[in-house]
Write a protein that holds these residues in place. Structure first.
Motif, short mmCIF file in Angstrom:
data_model
loop_
_atom_site.label_atom_id
_atom_site.label_comp_id
_atom_site.label_asym_id
_atom_site.label_seq_id
_atom_site.Cartn_x
_atom_site.Cartn_y
_atom_site.Cartn_z
N PRO A 7 3.34 -3.38 -33.57
CA PRO A 7 3.36 -4.57 -32.69
C PRO A 7 2.16 -5.51 -32.88
CG PRO A 7 3.83 -2.59 -31.45
CD PRO A 7 3.39 -2.13 -32.79
N GLU A 8 1.03 -5.00 -33.40
CA GLU A 8 -0.14 -5.88 -33.56
C GLU A 8 0.06 -6.91 -34.69
OE1 GLU A 8 -0.32 -2.51 -33.61
OE2 GLU A 8 -1.42 -1.81 -35.38
N VAL A 9 1.03 -6.64 -35.58
CA VAL A 9 1.35 -7.60 -36.66
C VAL A 9 2.58 -8.40 -36.23
CG1 VAL A 9 1.95 -7.85 -39.11
CG2 VAL A 9 0.48 -5.98 -38.38
N LYS A 10 2.49 -9.72 -36.40
CA LYS A 10 3.64 -10.56 -36.03
C LYS A 10 4.82 -10.24 -36.94
CE LYS A 10 1.29 -14.76 -34.50
NZ LYS A 10 0.99 -16.13 -34.96
N LEU A 11 6.02 -10.21 -36.37
CA LEU A 11 7.21 -9.94 -37.19
C LEU A 11 7.39 -11.04 -38.24
CD1 LEU A 11 9.59 -7.82 -37.30
CD2 LEU A 11 10.94 -9.57 -36.16
N THR A 12 7.05 -12.27 -37.84
CA THR A 12 7.19 -13.40 -38.78
C THR A 12 6.23 -13.24 -39.98
OG1 THR A 12 5.82 -14.56 -37.20
CG2 THR A 12 8.10 -15.24 -37.32
N THR A 13 5.03 -12.75 -39.71
CA THR A 13 4.06 -12.54 -40.81
C THR A 13 4.62 -11.51 -41.78
OG1 THR A 13 2.30 -12.96 -39.23
CG2 THR A 13 1.64 -11.98 -41.31
N TRP A 14 5.20 -10.47 -41.20
CA TRP A 14 5.79 -9.40 -42.00
C TRP A 14 6.95 -9.95 -42.85
CZ3 TRP A 14 8.52 -4.40 -40.01
CH2 TRP A 14 8.30 -3.37 -40.92
N LEU A 15 7.79 -10.73 -42.17
CA LEU A 15 8.95 -11.30 -42.86
C LEU A 15 8.50 -12.27 -43.95
CD1 LEU A 15 12.03 -11.25 -42.89
CD2 LEU A 15 12.04 -13.04 -41.18
N TYR A 16 7.46 -13.05 -43.65
CA TYR A 16 6.88 -13.95 -44.65
C TYR A 16 6.47 -13.15 -45.89
CZ TYR A 16 6.09 -18.69 -42.74
OH TYR A 16 6.23 -19.98 -42.33
N ARG A 17 5.76 -12.04 -45.64
CA ARG A 17 5.26 -11.22 -46.75
C ARG A 17 6.42 -10.73 -47.62
NH1 ARG A 17 1.51 -6.76 -44.53
NH2 ARG A 17 0.45 -8.53 -43.63
N ILE A 18 7.48 -10.24 -46.96
CA ILE A 18 8.65 -9.73 -47.69
C ILE A 18 9.27 -10.86 -48.52
CG2 ILE A 18 11.00 -8.81 -47.43
CD1 ILE A 18 9.99 -7.35 -44.88
N LEU A 19 9.49 -12.00 -47.86
CA LEU A 19 10.15 -13.13 -48.53
C LEU A 19 9.32 -13.68 -49.68
CD1 LEU A 19 11.39 -15.04 -45.35
CD2 LEU A 19 12.84 -13.86 -46.99
N VAL A 20 8.00 -13.82 -49.45
CA VAL A 20 7.13 -14.36 -50.50
C VAL A 20 7.13 -13.42 -51.71
CG1 VAL A 20 4.73 -14.91 -51.09
CG2 VAL A 20 5.70 -15.76 -48.97
N ASN A 21 7.05 -12.12 -51.44
CA ASN A 21 7.08 -11.15 -52.56
C ASN A 21 8.39 -11.23 -53.33
OD1 ASN A 21 4.52 -10.09 -52.26
ND2 ASN A 21 5.16 -8.58 -50.76
#
Lengths: 192, 170
Positions: free
Chosen positions: A66-80
């Motif tokens: 929960p301390e990491v934003k879901l959007t940040t996580w999704l950004y990371r996945i998408l960018v990779n």
């Protein structure tokens, strides 16, 4: 960045509730597509990346903190995923830049589709961005087009602030050259 | 600091700290070339900011959501099916059944080994000491077989000549 989804919805999705996950997909799909399209400049590839991105998110949702934003996580996945697509084939990249030119008029825009100048600029910047290296492109898109903070960009790309700034400098310099050339040849700089 | 260092700062103006901005602003105010570059870069960055509001949208969002959910559900089904097989194999009954089968196989292998040991060995011919091997019987049989071969050869030669003669007369 897109608004956060309620934590309760994420918790239900982690427990295997596909309806809750559908809500997450509906909530974040537009931003995921916009980011992927900025990277790839091709609707078909962007849709494929969005699909694969959400599948990866679903598979790894149990690792969510929960301390990491879901959007940040999704950004990371998408960018990779986008960087993988870009790196996988130079030929494909060239094809994409051609398609950007061809599809420009067909691309769907949200609120400002009546703004012809913005559309023209969008195509020009998309084309110029396609000539940047994958890292420069990623930094430029996230910082200048997605308007994320340097810290967010560092977290998404797992890069140091110095590295992000260095890539950003070269990306902006190249972008500036492209825009300068374009407006010198078309003599449009006075209209902006 | 020289102009080339300020040039980098102009491109990274948004990322500068307050003090760095103040120093850069002071330089821009006094340097003509840096001032021109700053004007150009800031104008272009404004254009990029304008473009950032333009976002491509999915043609059919519902279709894409359905596509994503279909693949998610398909994966879930596959996982639950493999989970089912794993739980079945992990059950106590299956474990006992496999243990019993293994014991049976070992027993069967042991019994097979035992029966193989009971096969009678080939009787050895004992040769008494001082016995001289007689080679005449061997040569006799060898000569007989040679004679037989020669007879068949002459018969075939005779039949070949006869057929040749027949062909000629025809």
């Amino acid at each position: 960045m897109a608004e956060q989804v309620p934590l309760e919805m994420i918790t239900r999705a982690i427990q295997g509730d596909t309806d809750a996950f559908r809500d997450i997909v509906n909530h974040h799909q537009a931003f995921a597509y916009a980011v992927s399209y900025r990277f790839l400049g091709n609707a078909e590839d962007a849709e494929d990346v969005v699909q694969e991105g959400f599948i990866r998110l679903w598979k790894n949702l149990h690792n969510y903190k929960p301390e990491v934003k879901l959007t940040t996580w999704l950004y990371r996945i998408l960018v990779n995923l986008c960087l993988d697509v870009l790196k996988s084939s130079q030929r494909k990249q060239q094809r994409n830049s051609r398609e950007v030119k061809e599809e420009g008029a067909l691309a769907h825009y949200s609120a400002t589709d009546d703004d012809v100048r913005a559309q023209e600029l969008h195509e020009l910047i998309q084309e110029a961005a396609s000539e940047l290296s994958p890292n420069q492109k990623a930094v430029f898109i996230l910082r200048d087009l997605e308007d994320l903070t340097v810290e967010e960009v560092c977290s998404i790309l797992s890069m140091s602030a110095g590295n992000v700034k260095s890539n950003l400098y070269y990306a902006r310099q190249q972008m500036s050259e492209k825009l300068k050339k374009y407006y010198q040849t078309t003599d449009k700089i006075t209209t902006i | 600091m020289n102009c080339s260092e300020f040039e980098k700062r102009i491109y990274l103006y948004r990322e500068l700290t307050v003090t760095e901005r103040e120093i850069t602003d002071q330089h821009i105010a006094h340097c003509e070339s840096c001032s021109a570059l700053a004007a150009q870069v800031f104008q272009q960055q404004e254009m990029v900011r304008m473009v950032s509001s333009v976002k491509s949208t999915v043609k059919d969002p519902e279709w894409l959501t359905q596509r994503i959910m279909n693949s998610v559900e398909r994966k879930e089904k596959r996982i639950s099916r493999s989970d089912g097989i794993a739980t079945f194999l992990d059950s106590l009954f299956v474990r006992y059944a496999f243990s019993a089968l293994s014991i049976l196989l070992i027993a069967f292998f042991y019994v097979e080994q035992q029966s193989a040991d009971q096969v009678q060995p080939i009787a050895k011919i004992e040769i008494k000491e001082g016995t001289v091997l007689n080679t005449s019987s061997f040569f006799k049989s060898h000569l007989n077989s040679r004679q037989k071969k020669e007879t068949t050869l002459s018969i075939s030669r005779y039949s070949y000549n006869r057929s040749e003669r027949l062909v000629k007369t025809l």
